[in-house]
Write a protein that holds these residues in place. Structure first.
Motif, PDB file in Angstrom:
ATOM      1  N   SER A 130       0.825  -1.209   0.000  1.00  0.00           N
ATOM      2  CA  SER A 130       0.000   0.000   0.000  1.00  0.00           C
ATOM      3  C   SER A 130       0.861   1.262   0.000  1.00  0.00           C
ATOM      4  N   THR A 131       1.926   1.276   0.818  1.00  0.00           N
ATOM      5  CA  THR A 131       2.723   2.500   0.857  1.00  0.00           C
ATOM      6  C   THR A 131       3.543   2.659  -0.426  1.00  0.00           C
ATOM      7  N   TYR A 132       3.980   1.533  -0.987  1.00  0.00           N
ATOM      8  CA  TYR A 132       4.733   1.607  -2.252  1.00  0.00           C
ATOM      9  C   TYR A 132       3.849   2.154  -3.354  1.00  0.00           C
ATOM     10  N   GLY A 133       2.557   1.728  -3.339  1.00  0.00           N
ATOM     11  CA  GLY A 133       1.627   2.212  -4.355  1.00  0.00           C
ATOM     12  C   GLY A 133       1.289   3.670  -4.150  1.00  0.00           C
ATOM     13  N   LEU A 134       1.042   4.038  -2.889  1.00  0.00           N
ATOM     14  CA  LEU A 134       0.638   5.414  -2.628  1.00  0.00           C
ATOM     15  C   LEU A 134       1.730   6.389  -3.035  1.00  0.00           C
ATOM     16  N   GLN A 135       3.004   5.958  -2.943  1.00  0.00           N
ATOM     17  CA  GLN A 135       4.063   6.910  -3.246  1.00  0.00           C
ATOM     18  C   GLN A 135       3.999   7.372  -4.704  1.00  0.00           C
ATOM     19  N   ALA A 137       1.284   7.770  -6.520  1.00  0.00           N
ATOM     20  CA  ALA A 137       0.219   8.766  -6.595  1.00  0.00           C
ATOM     21  C   ALA A 137       0.685  10.093  -6.021  1.00  0.00           C
ATOM     22  N   ILE A 138       1.411  10.032  -4.887  1.00  0.00           N
ATOM     23  CA  ILE A 138       1.834  11.273  -4.232  1.00  0.00           C
ATOM     24  C   ILE A 138       2.867  12.011  -5.086  1.00  0.00           C
ATOM     25  N   PHE A 139       3.817  11.251  -5.656  1.00  0.00           N
ATOM     26  CA  PHE A 139       4.781  11.897  -6.565  1.00  0.00           C
ATOM     27  C   PHE A 139       4.042  12.544  -7.732  1.00  0.00           C
ATOM     28  N   GLY A 140       2.974  11.869  -8.198  1.00  0.00           N
ATOM     29  CA  GLY A 140       2.162  12.434  -9.280  1.00  0.00           C
ATOM     30  C   GLY A 140       1.576  13.774  -8.874  1.00  0.00           C
ATOM     31  N   PHE A 141       1.051  13.862  -7.645  1.00  0.00           N
ATOM     32  CA  PHE A 141       0.458  15.115  -7.191  1.00  0.00           C
ATOM     33  C   PHE A 141       1.515  16.205  -7.008  1.00  0.00           C
ATOM     34  N   ALA A 142       2.700  15.803  -6.518  1.00  0.00           N
ATOM     35  CA  ALA A 142       3.774  16.781  -6.379  1.00  0.00           C
ATOM     36  C   ALA A 142       4.118  17.377  -7.741  1.00  0.00           C
ATOM     37  N   TYR A 143       4.090  16.523  -8.761  1.00  0.00           N
ATOM     38  CA  TYR A 143       4.370  16.954 -10.135  1.00  0.00           C
ATOM     39  C   TYR A 143       3.297  17.925 -10.603  1.00  0.00           C
ATOM     40  N   VAL A 144       2.023  17.618 -10.262  1.00  0.00           N
ATOM     41  CA  VAL A 144       0.924  18.495 -10.646  1.00  0.00           C
ATOM     42  C   VAL A 144       1.092  19.861  -9.991  1.00  0.00           C
ATOM     43  N   LEU A 145       1.415  19.853  -8.690  1.00  0.00           N
ATOM     44  CA  LEU A 145       1.520  21.115  -7.954  1.00  0.00           C
ATOM     45  C   LEU A 145       2.627  22.002  -8.509  1.00  0.00           C
TER      46      LEU A 145
ATOM     47  N   GLU B 244       3.033  -1.659 -11.155  1.00  0.00           N
ATOM     48  CA  GLU B 244       1.868  -1.907 -12.006  1.00  0.00           C
ATOM     49  C   GLU B 244       1.609  -3.395 -12.143  1.00  0.00           C
ATOM     50  N   ALA B 245       2.704  -4.183 -12.203  1.00  0.00           N
ATOM     51  CA  ALA B 245       2.527  -5.636 -12.299  1.00  0.00           C
ATOM     52  C   ALA B 245       1.861  -6.183 -11.040  1.00  0.00           C
ATOM     53  N   ILE B 246       2.342  -5.725  -9.879  1.00  0.00           N
ATOM     54  CA  ILE B 246       1.753  -6.195  -8.614  1.00  0.00           C
ATOM     55  C   ILE B 246       0.307  -5.735  -8.518  1.00  0.00           C
ATOM     56  N   ALA B 247       0.060  -4.479  -8.901  1.00  0.00           N
ATOM     57  CA  ALA B 247      -1.303  -3.946  -8.833  1.00  0.00           C
ATOM     58  C   ALA B 247      -2.235  -4.756  -9.725  1.00  0.00           C
ATOM     59  N   ALA B 248      -1.790  -5.040 -10.971  1.00  0.00           N
ATOM     60  CA  ALA B 248      -2.631  -5.807 -11.894  1.00  0.00           C
ATOM     61  C   ALA B 248      -2.938  -7.180 -11.308  1.00  0.00           C
ATOM     62  N   THR B 249      -1.937  -7.770 -10.659  1.00  0.00           N
ATOM     63  CA  THR B 249      -2.138  -9.087 -10.050  1.00  0.00           C
ATOM     64  C   THR B 249      -3.198  -9.042  -8.961  1.00  0.00           C
ATOM     65  N   ILE B 250      -3.087  -8.050  -8.081  1.00  0.00           N
ATOM     66  CA  ILE B 250      -4.022  -7.981  -6.957  1.00  0.00           C
ATOM     67  C   ILE B 250      -5.418  -7.618  -7.451  1.00  0.00           C
ATOM     68  N   ALA B 292      -0.756  11.099 -11.354  1.00  0.00           N
ATOM     69  CA  ALA B 292      -1.469  11.185 -10.079  1.00  0.00           C
ATOM     70  C   ALA B 292      -2.782  10.417 -10.151  1.00  0.00           C
ATOM     71  N   ILE B 293      -3.523  10.600 -11.256  1.00  0.00           N
ATOM     72  CA  ILE B 293      -4.838   9.952 -11.361  1.00  0.00           C
ATOM     73  C   ILE B 293      -4.688   8.443 -11.459  1.00  0.00           C
ATOM     74  N   ILE B 294      -3.716   7.994 -12.264  1.00  0.00           N
ATOM     75  CA  ILE B 294      -3.505   6.549 -12.361  1.00  0.00           C
ATOM     76  C   ILE B 294      -3.163   5.978 -10.996  1.00  0.00           C
ATOM     77  N   GLY B 295      -2.278   6.660 -10.267  1.00  0.00           N
ATOM     78  CA  GLY B 295      -1.894   6.190  -8.940  1.00  0.00           C
ATOM     79  C   GLY B 295      -3.098   6.056  -8.025  1.00  0.00           C
ATOM     80  N   ILE B 296      -3.951   7.091  -8.016  1.00  0.00           N
ATOM     81  CA  ILE B 296      -5.125   7.070  -7.135  1.00  0.00           C
ATOM     82  C   ILE B 296      -6.067   5.929  -7.521  1.00  0.00           C
ATOM     83  N   VAL B 297      -6.324   5.782  -8.840  1.00  0.00           N
ATOM     84  CA  VAL B 297      -7.255   4.737  -9.273  1.00  0.00           C
ATOM     85  C   VAL B 297      -6.724   3.355  -8.901  1.00  0.00           C
ATOM     86  N   ILE B 298      -5.401   3.144  -9.095  1.00  0.00           N
ATOM     87  CA  ILE B 298      -4.821   1.838  -8.760  1.00  0.00           C
ATOM     88  C   ILE B 298      -4.995   1.555  -7.271  1.00  0.00           C
TER      89      ILE B 298
END
Lengths: 330, 315
Positions: A130-135, A137-145, B244-250, B292-298
């Protein structure tokens, strides 16, 4: 009688083994540094090393708390980045008072930590996923900002916490770090929350049976880690005087390396903040040596990777040895 | 009627979500549901399909591999060097498979025989593999221009999506290994009840090692297709691939701690990510917002999938 005494002495030395082996690593690296550069042990260089280690140490404190309680917080580098970006934008573009900007950044860090805690404790996703995934998304938002820009050149008053000298002697980052270390150490060792963290980390089922609300403790650990990462981000801006949307990504491996090198167990429930400080010092001195030796930056991550694996490997091997010795002596 | 209902119940909920997205996107743009666009979609999703299959094996076995992106990158670099050295295609493919296998075997030895936690080992080796790839290329991508090699991942006559065909063959191979070989069976044993497996005489350590090596080999083969499709071996291409591979798996329904799931489900997770990525351009989301959006959706999809799974277990 004498046999028992001998055994006792032997046990003591076995328990000391991890600490001794770590001390040896530090001594070897420091000797290496002295060999490369004779001014390595000068007061100025040592104080610089401490100041450079400050961000790593503060990130490491939060990381230590989560590793003890549950598992690593792989998002700490990204939380640090986005909070640095938020503080920087507030100060630079909106002329907000820097104290308020720092507070807002800390709140954002806490909120992200709470999201992590929710996913891990209440939904049940392993922390390293979960934390690896969230990072990302967060880097994405930092890029947006930041829209891809780099922010630089901040107010002198704000930069004082990262760059200033108190009475012309003590560097501010060292003082700030010392306060954080003290608070983190007291939190883990002297408060109920800290003791609960150890209990949850070493055996979740028995902790919950003895009346600890496991989910709350895990969430709190990640909230604290988020706030500390945010503070590290603020310190980063104040110290480096610039911020980018990927500033924190290079901190992930060093932070984990310092936590594990400091003797915090991968499986949780063991370790402490002071060990992490030690680990961070080793990491910073090692980086210092690599700079002096002008090791190409391509190899940095590879060296860090090898270092992490060897440290954890040593830990496991030493523990297995100790267990087998204990079984034999019992 | 009841039979149809039970069949419908077996289809994961995420599938309907993917279909819904395709319908919405095709309303937004007339060009979305054309043959040409579908071909592009297949080409884009193909490599992820193979890497995600590799990740599925590891996650079923109760492990984790954060170094898959690093393996993909490093194998790609080796492949590009081999192609530019003028080696025949068969040998190039072998080199890709072998380098992936060796990287995976390295992970496997440390995880299985030394007993370290997978995430910390693979996080470390991720750094090692990226470092080696960066050092081998001097931070600059290696261009590949061998005509024969490029057919592996290109569009033949502008029509036949070769990357997808190659990757689908690899995907079928992964399904075959999962359903018809000992490795495929034992992976479930390792993830579900490794102590029971050990007592019934399975050499758990060896098969765990083989799981990581096999996943590495699949990723190495995916690297061959990736280099051929992009016509360059980029030392930075691999970042985020492992996630992305792990996310697709889960998302595809594989569970992390009870030895449940399969490679067939993973294709749905891959479809979700690929459709989402292509659709964002269609509905004109600025590119700066897309990561950012892809990250949130995943993340939301993972939360959704895991909470559904835990509800099912409670029942």
């Amino acid at each position: 009688m004498s046999k028992a005494l001998k055994q006792n002495k032997f046990k003591l030395s076995v328990d000391m083994l991890p600490a001794i082996s770590r001390l040896c690593i530090l001594i070897v690296i420091v000797l290496l540094g002295v060999g490369i550069d004779s001014s390595f042990l000068s007061l100025r260089n040592i104080s610089n090393i401490f100041a450079n280690a400050s961000i790593l140490i503060i990130l490491g404190i939060g990381q230590t708390i989560t590793v003890i309680t549950n598992g690593p917080d792989l998002s700490s580098g990204s939380v640090m980045t986005i909070c640095a970006v938020i503080a920087a934008i507030l100060i630079k573009n909106y002329n907000v008072n820097f104290v308020i900007a720092i507070l807002i950044a800390l709140v954002v860090g806490g909120i992200i930590g709470a999201i992590n805690g929710y996913m891990i404790a209440y939904v049940g996703i392993p922390s390293f996923i979960s934390t690896y995934g969230l990072q990302w998304a967060i880097f994405g938002f930092a890029y947006v900002l930041l829209q891809g820009y780099v922010l630089y050149d901040f107010d002198e008053k704000f930069r004082f916490i990262g760059n200033g000298n108190l009475f012309g002697v003590i560097q501010m980052p060292i003082l700030v770090t010392l306060i954080c270390v003290l608070l983190g150490h007291l939190l883990l060792k002297k408060t109920t929350l800290g003791r609960k963290c150890y209990a949850v980390g070493s055996n979740r089922v028995s902790a919950s049976m003895s009346g600890i609300n496991v989910n709350t403790v895990i969430s709190m650990a990640f909230v604290i880690s988020g706030i500390l990462s945010a503070f590290a981000g603020v310190l980063f801006v104040a110290r480096m005087n610039s911020v980018q949307s990927d500033s924190g990504s290079s901190y992930l491996l060093p932070v984990l390396a310092s936590v594990y090198m400091g003797g915090t167990s991968v499986s949780g429930g063991e370790g402490g903040v002071l060990g992490t400080v030690f680990g961070a010092m080793v990491m910073t001195v090692a980086t210092n040596c690599m700079n002096l030796l002008s090791v190409p930056s391509e190899w940095r991550d590879a060296i860090l990777g090898v270092l992490i694996i060897i440290t954890v490997l040593l830990d496991v091997v030493v523990k297995k040895r100790m267990q087998s010795i204990k079984i034999v002596s019992a | 009627m009841a039979k149809i209902k039970s069949i419908f119940k077996q289809i994961p909920i995420v599938t309907w979500f993917v279909l819904l997205m395709i319908i919405v996107f095709s309303f937004c743009s007339k060009q979305y549901l054309t043959l040409r666009n579908m071909r592009i979609l297949l080409q884009q999703g193909s490599v992820l399909l193979v890497v995600a299959s590799a990740a599925t094996f590891i996650i079923i076995s109760g492990g984790l591999d954060l170094s898959l992106g690093g393996i993909l990158t490093l194998s790609g670099v080796f492949v590009a060097i081999a192609v530019n050295a003028g080696l025949p295609i068969i040998l190039v493919i072998l080199i890709g498979a072998l380098s992936g296998f060796l990287c995976g075997a390295f992970n496997g030895v440390i995880i299985s025989y030394c007993g370290l936690q997978p995430f910390i080992v693979t996080l470390g080796t991720q750094g090692i593999f990226y470092g080696c790839a960066l050092a081998a290329t001097n931070r600059v991508g290696i261009q590949v221009s061998d005509e024969k090699f490029l057919t592996l991942g290109g569009l033949i006559n502008g029509k036949i999506p070769m990357a997808f065909i190659c990757c689908f063959v690899l995907y079928l191979f992964a399904i075959f290994v999962q359903n018809r070989t000992r490795l495929g069976r034992y992976v479930y044993v390792i993830g579900g009840n490794s102590e029971g497996g050990r007592l019934s005489g399975i050499n758990i350590k060896f098969w765990k090692w083989l799981t990581y090596s096999f996943a590495g080999m699949l990723t190495g083969l995916a690297a061959v297709v990736l280099v051929s499709r992009l016509e360059v071996a980029d030392p930075l291409v691999g970042s985020k691939w492992e996630f992305e591979a792990i996310a697709a798996t889960i998302i595809g329904g594989t569970s992390m701690n009870i030895g449940k799931g399969n490679v067939i489900g993973t294709i749905i997770g891959v479809a979700l990510l690929t459709v989402l990525r292509s659709g964002m351009n269609v509905i004109r989301i600025p590119s700066i917002w897309q990561p950012a959006i892809i990250g949130i959706v995943i993340i939301m999809a993972i939360v959704f999938q895991v909470s559904i799974a835990s509800k099912e277990i409670k029942k």
